[in-house]
Design an enzyme around this catalytic site. Structure first.
Site, PDB file in Angstrom:
ATOM      1  N   ARG A  23      60.421  28.986  31.088  1.00 43.68           N
ATOM      2  CA  ARG A  23      59.006  28.751  30.788  1.00 43.68           C
ATOM      3  C   ARG A  23      58.094  29.832  31.359  1.00 43.68           C
ATOM      4  O   ARG A  23      56.983  30.035  30.893  1.00 43.68           O
ATOM      5  CB  ARG A  23      58.572  27.401  31.347  1.00 43.68           C
ATOM      6  CG  ARG A  23      59.316  26.204  30.786  1.00 43.68           C
ATOM      7  CD  ARG A  23      58.983  24.962  31.607  1.00 43.68           C
ATOM      8  NE  ARG A  23      59.354  25.143  33.005  1.00 43.68           N
ATOM      9  CZ  ARG A  23      58.873  24.391  34.014  1.00 43.68           C
ATOM     10  NH1 ARG A  23      58.005  23.440  33.766  1.00 43.68           N
ATOM     11  NH2 ARG A  23      59.297  24.611  35.243  1.00 43.68           N
ATOM     12  N   GLN A  47      34.547  33.646  49.962  1.00 42.86           N
ATOM     13  CA  GLN A  47      34.242  34.205  48.644  1.00 42.86           C
ATOM     14  C   GLN A  47      35.528  34.726  48.016  1.00 42.86           C
ATOM     15  O   GLN A  47      36.426  35.206  48.712  1.00 42.86           O
ATOM     16  CB  GLN A  47      33.223  35.341  48.775  1.00 42.86           C
ATOM     17  CG  GLN A  47      32.736  35.913  47.456  1.00 42.86           C
ATOM     18  CD  GLN A  47      31.521  36.813  47.631  1.00 42.86           C
ATOM     19  OE1 GLN A  47      30.635  36.528  48.432  1.00 42.86           O
ATOM     20  NE2 GLN A  47      31.469  37.894  46.892  1.00 42.86           N
ATOM     21  N   ALA A  48      35.609  34.623  46.676  1.00 38.59           N
ATOM     22  CA  ALA A  48      36.753  35.163  45.926  1.00 38.59           C
ATOM     23  C   ALA A  48      36.215  36.063  44.828  1.00 38.59           C
ATOM     24  O   ALA A  48      35.300  35.681  44.097  1.00 38.59           O
ATOM     25  CB  ALA A  48      37.597  34.040  45.340  1.00 38.59           C
ATOM     26  N   ASN A  49      36.770  37.268  44.711  1.00 44.45           N
ATOM     27  CA  ASN A  49      36.298  38.245  43.735  1.00 44.45           C
ATOM     28  C   ASN A  49      37.447  38.736  42.870  1.00 44.45           C
ATOM     29  O   ASN A  49      38.602  38.783  43.311  1.00 44.45           O
ATOM     30  CB  ASN A  49      35.683  39.466  44.438  1.00 44.45           C
ATOM     31  CG  ASN A  49      34.519  39.097  45.328  1.00 44.45           C
ATOM     32  OD1 ASN A  49      33.740  38.214  45.015  1.00 44.45           O
ATOM     33  ND2 ASN A  49      34.413  39.788  46.452  1.00 44.45           N
ATOM     34  N   ARG A  59      38.540  53.015  44.156  1.00 41.39           N
ATOM     35  CA  ARG A  59      37.445  52.256  44.775  1.00 41.39           C
ATOM     36  C   ARG A  59      37.673  52.231  46.282  1.00 41.39           C
ATOM     37  O   ARG A  59      38.757  51.976  46.761  1.00 41.39           O
ATOM     38  CB  ARG A  59      37.384  50.834  44.220  1.00 41.39           C
ATOM     39  CG  ARG A  59      37.153  50.746  42.716  1.00 41.39           C
ATOM     40  CD  ARG A  59      37.015  49.284  42.276  1.00 41.39           C
ATOM     41  NE  ARG A  59      36.988  49.135  40.833  1.00 41.39           N
ATOM     42  CZ  ARG A  59      35.878  49.100  40.084  1.00 41.39           C
ATOM     43  NH1 ARG A  59      34.691  49.200  40.697  1.00 41.39           N
ATOM     44  NH2 ARG A  59      35.942  48.948  38.776  1.00 41.39           N
ATOM     45  N   HIS A  62      35.884  50.858  51.662  1.00 39.35           N
ATOM     46  CA  HIS A  62      34.781  49.975  51.999  1.00 39.35           C
ATOM     47  C   HIS A  62      35.084  49.201  53.284  1.00 39.35           C
ATOM     48  O   HIS A  62      36.235  48.876  53.567  1.00 39.35           O
ATOM     49  CB  HIS A  62      34.522  48.997  50.853  1.00 39.35           C
ATOM     50  CG  HIS A  62      34.184  49.682  49.565  1.00 39.35           C
ATOM     51  ND1 HIS A  62      34.449  49.121  48.332  1.00 39.35           N
ATOM     52  CD2 HIS A  62      33.591  50.884  49.305  1.00 39.35           C
ATOM     53  CE1 HIS A  62      34.034  49.948  47.370  1.00 39.35           C
ATOM     54  NE2 HIS A  62      33.526  51.022  47.948  1.00 39.35           N
ATOM     55  N   LYS A  72      40.132  40.334  54.520  1.00 36.39           N
ATOM     56  CA  LYS A  72      40.424  40.253  53.090  1.00 36.39           C
ATOM     57  C   LYS A  72      41.909  39.991  52.861  1.00 36.39           C
ATOM     58  O   LYS A  72      42.766  40.476  53.607  1.00 36.39           O
ATOM     59  CB  LYS A  72      40.038  41.553  52.382  1.00 36.39           C
ATOM     60  CG  LYS A  72      38.548  41.847  52.360  1.00 36.39           C
ATOM     61  CD  LYS A  72      38.261  43.163  51.648  1.00 36.39           C
ATOM     62  CE  LYS A  72      36.774  43.470  51.613  1.00 36.39           C
ATOM     63  NZ  LYS A  72      36.493  44.775  50.959  1.00 36.39           N
ATOM     64  N   TYR A 132      40.494  39.306  45.314  1.00 36.62           N
ATOM     65  CA  TYR A 132      40.203  39.339  46.744  1.00 36.62           C
ATOM     66  C   TYR A 132      39.831  37.939  47.225  1.00 36.62           C
ATOM     67  O   TYR A 132      38.957  37.302  46.641  1.00 36.62           O
ATOM     68  CB  TYR A 132      38.979  40.198  47.050  1.00 36.62           C
ATOM     69  CG  TYR A 132      38.996  41.631  46.646  1.00 36.62           C
ATOM     70  CD1 TYR A 132      39.145  42.623  47.613  1.00 36.62           C
ATOM     71  CD2 TYR A 132      38.794  42.022  45.328  1.00 36.62           C
ATOM     72  CE1 TYR A 132      39.103  43.967  47.258  1.00 36.62           C
ATOM     73  CE2 TYR A 132      38.759  43.353  44.966  1.00 36.62           C
ATOM     74  CZ  TYR A 132      38.915  44.320  45.938  1.00 36.62           C
ATOM     75  OH  TYR A 132      38.875  45.638  45.583  1.00 36.62           O
ATOM     76  N   GLU A 143      27.524  46.116  54.416  1.00 39.98           N
ATOM     77  CA  GLU A 143      28.692  46.780  53.833  1.00 39.98           C
ATOM     78  C   GLU A 143      28.454  48.279  53.719  1.00 39.98           C
ATOM     79  O   GLU A 143      27.368  48.721  53.344  1.00 39.98           O
ATOM     80  CB  GLU A 143      29.022  46.201  52.458  1.00 39.98           C
ATOM     81  CG  GLU A 143      30.294  46.811  51.871  1.00 39.98           C
ATOM     82  CD  GLU A 143      30.861  46.018  50.722  1.00 39.98           C
ATOM     83  OE1 GLU A 143      31.294  46.649  49.744  1.00 39.98           O
ATOM     84  OE2 GLU A 143      30.867  44.779  50.800  1.00 39.98           O
ATOM     85  N   ARG A 167      28.249  55.383  44.148  1.00 41.36           N
ATOM     86  CA  ARG A 167      28.194  54.952  45.546  1.00 41.36           C
ATOM     87  C   ARG A 167      29.323  55.572  46.363  1.00 41.36           C
ATOM     88  O   ARG A 167      29.101  56.058  47.475  1.00 41.36           O
ATOM     89  CB  ARG A 167      28.279  53.428  45.606  1.00 41.36           C
ATOM     90  CG  ARG A 167      28.455  52.863  47.005  1.00 41.36           C
ATOM     91  CD  ARG A 167      28.894  51.411  46.931  1.00 41.36           C
ATOM     92  NE  ARG A 167      29.213  50.887  48.244  1.00 41.36           N
ATOM     93  CZ  ARG A 167      29.872  49.763  48.446  1.00 41.36           C
ATOM     94  NH1 ARG A 167      30.269  49.047  47.408  1.00 41.36           N
ATOM     95  NH2 ARG A 167      30.130  49.327  49.659  1.00 41.36           N
ATOM     96  N   ASP A 168      30.545  55.569  45.829  1.00 42.67           N
ATOM     97  CA  ASP A 168      31.676  56.126  46.565  1.00 42.67           C
ATOM     98  C   ASP A 168      31.606  57.655  46.616  1.00 42.67           C
ATOM     99  O   ASP A 168      32.035  58.269  47.602  1.00 42.67           O
ATOM    100  CB  ASP A 168      32.988  55.665  45.946  1.00 42.67           C
ATOM    101  CG  ASP A 168      33.245  54.177  46.163  1.00 42.67           C
ATOM    102  OD1 ASP A 168      32.642  53.605  47.092  1.00 42.67           O
ATOM    103  OD2 ASP A 168      34.029  53.587  45.404  1.00 42.67           O
TER     104      ASP A 168
END
Length: 207
Positions: A23, A47-49, A59, A62, A72, A132, A143, A167-168
């Site tokens: 299955r 929080q979950a992202n 990315r 951070h 995290k 995350y 941050e 930003r990066d």
């Protein structure tokens, strides 16, 4: 699930046990009791992202001020990424060091990083989705980022043409972030991440 500490203190690799049949597949990729037993404290989920990236996107790196700090728990639910953690804790024995781990939808491994550790990744499949779990909610005021292509870090990204956000691209180098007083200290992170002994435990004088 098996939890294995990596070379940077406060970073763990988690390998779930997968149960497959005609299955499909079932796995337990986060278990609060087993996690807390191995790490020494639970992960407070705030929080979950989900992050979706195309091949070659980089990315990071951070990180969040400590305090409040943000731990995290990261896994790749679709595709594959080269996941990177960087020790940004000034005074740490491994300050400035990084480690890379492949996270994908085959092994279903995850990485846990405690407060004060920088995080980034590179998508190495046509499209990759990262999930995350975070111990703190997003606050742009706390941050920050370190440039992922900083020669001092010398991260071996698996792409010759990394795609960075504005930003990066504008992020400070590690030395600049340290000189600006943005990086957390090892002592401060230890105060946040090392649990206090329970009253009456060994080494605790009690009231």
């Amino acid at each position: 699930m098996r939890l294995h500490p990596l070379g940077i203190e406060g970073v763990w690799e988690i390998t779930p046990e997968q149960r497959a049949d005609p299955r499909g597949v079932f796995l337990d990729w986060y278990h609060v009791d087993r996690f807390a037993e191995a790490i020494g404290r639970p992960l407070r989920l705030a929080q979950a992202n989900l992050s979706v990236s195309v091949r070659g996107v980089v990315r990071g790196i951070h990180f969040v001020d400590v305090p409040p700090g943000q731990a995290k728990y990261v896994t790749c639910v679709r595709g594959a990424v080269f996941d990177v953690v960087v020790d940004l804790r000034v005074g740490s024995p491994t300050y400035g060091c990084w480690e890379g781990t492949r996270l994908d939808d085959v092994s279903r491994r995850a990485v846990y990083l405690s407060e004060g550790i920088g995080h980034g990744f590179c998508a190495i499949s046509d499209e990759a989705t990262l999930c995350y779990l975070s111990s703190g909610t997003y606050d742009p005021a706390t941050e920050h980022g370190v440039h992922p292509l900083d020669p001092e870090l010398a991260i071996d990204w698996p792409t010759g043409t990394p795609l960075l956000s504005p930003r990066d691209q504008d992020a400070l180098l590690l030395a600049e972030a340290r000189d600006a007083g943005l990086l957390p200290t090892y002592a401060t992170c230890q105060a946040v991440t090392v649990p206090s002994p329970a009253p009456g435990s060994v080494g605790d004088p009690g009231p």
